[in-house]
Design an enzyme around this catalytic site. Structure first.
Site: not given
Ligand code: PLP
Length: 380
Positions: A50, A102, A175, A200
């Protein structure tokens, strides 16, 4: 970092081969527990999975180099990385987020902020005065940017946001999922933390859920983020780490190709009479184009959005008529995806009902354009 360094780091996967077999990629170790010395605790070895395992260091080290960070931790998803950062806050703390971002994190923030007594403001982050006005002296701890932002691909000025955040004693978190470190390295513009949905582009094959957090400084705040991962069980699994590493080794090639095709698609969509608006920072008429040209290098990303004539129903019909574009959410994979964003975001969405979000993959550029054009024209 010069491009050739990123390319070589990725292709080699920061690969130091320790395996006695001489294998050029490391094995996957599935052990959840490791032999301990008689005193019971080994500070520099493995103890319990973990907290970490052999096989995690390689993708963490690779991403750390790419982002120019002091440290990196991988998580079970982008959301687990982002929430580990937010869980480092205390009741009474305040944060500023963009309006365009997001939607999953926006939904979580709404619940979490009410429950934990965290103040949250959303602001048009292209308006720097509006950001300044939202800062609460002595309480604002984080300014959170996502650039290009979902789903209008606004460009937020990282140098200015870092200055604004730091002047108020806050940290800038970025992000960087959509730009990836190939196009933008937020820490080089003054960001304190970088987060990713590694699901992604970093993985790139739509077969791994993963996340990452990185820091410019290994300080007290970072220690809390690491603690949150290790004690809430947010670590990435062993198979996923191996798949993520495999995917990352071609990140630069995939991003480069997606950028070229996205530029061609955005330019073509702009000329189509059944398209009302196109959002892509590579277009000269995008309000953030000049800033994007300075802040992103080598391309403007693989994400394009467009509002089609005819409202929600026509947007749905266009999606159903495509053959190459797959109607699915997510982004950054080798296959091209299209989604009607409002339907994915749900009832609280602020997105136009006829907005289609395109994640450009690595198929033939002209095939992708022809497929959308025939879908747009089929209903005429
Ligand atoms: N940040 C962005 C720009 C995203 O597009 C996403 C998911 O679509 C996330 C964060 C969240 O990531 P995860 O789906 O891997 O938890």
């Amino acid at each position: 970092m010069p491009h050739y360094v990123a390319d070589t780091t990725l292709a080699q996967g920061a690969c130091e081969i320790h395996d006695p077999t001489g294998a050029v990629v490391p094995p996957i170790h599935l052990a959840t527990t490791f032999l301990r010395p008689p005193e019971g605790y080994s500070a520099d070895g493995w103890s319990y999975s973990r907290y970490g395992y052999p096989g995690l260091e390689q993708p963490e080290a690779t991403l750390k180099v790419l982002e120019g960070a002091a440290d990196c931790r991988l998580f079970a998803s982008g959301m687990s990385a982002m929430t580990a950062v937010l869980l480092a806050l205390k009741p009474g703390d305040h944060c500023v987020f963009p309006i365009d971002m997001y939607h999953g994190l926006r939904t979580w923030l709404k619940q979490y902020s009410a429950h934990w007594g965290i103040g949250i403001d959303h602001v048009d982050m292209t308006d720097l005065d509006a950001v300044r006005e939202k800062l609460v002296p002595g309480a604002t701890r984080l300014v959170w940017a996502e650039t290009p932002s979902n789903p209008h691909w606004h460009i937020y000025d990282l140098t200015a946001l870092a200055e604004i955040a730091h002047a108020a004693g806050a940290r800038l978190v970025v992000d960087n999922t959509v730009a990836t470190p190939i196009l933008t390295q937020p820490i080089s513009f003054g960001a304190d933390l970088v987060v990713h949905s590694a699901t992604k582009y970093l993985n790139g094959h739509s077969d791994v859920l993963a996340g990452a957090a990185l820091t410019a400084k290994a300080d007290d705040f970072w220690e809390k983020v690491v603690f949150n991962r290790d004690y809430t069980g947010g670590l990435l699994g062993q198979f996923q780490a191996a798949l993520l590493m495999r995917g990352m080794r071609t990140l630069h090639l995939r991003v480069e190709r997606a950028c070229r095709s996205a530029e061609a698609l955005a330019a073509a969509l702009q000329t189509h009479p059944r398209v009302k608006a196109v959002f892509y920072p590579g277009l000269k008429n995008h309000p953030g184009h000049g800033l994007a040209a300075r802040q992103m290098r080598g391309g403007f990303g693989g994400m394009v959005s467009a509002i089609v004539e005819g409202g929600r129903q026509e947007a749905e019909r266009v999606m159903q008529r495509t053959r190459i574009w797959k109607p699915a959410t997510s982004l950054g994979g080798v296959e091209s995806l299209v989604e009607r964003r409002e339907a994915v975001e749900g009832p609280n969405s602020h997105v136009d009902a006829a907005l289609l979000r395109f994640s450009v993959g690595i198929e033939g550029t002209q095939d992708l354009i022809d497929d959308i054009f025939s879908a747009l024209e089929a209903g005429r």
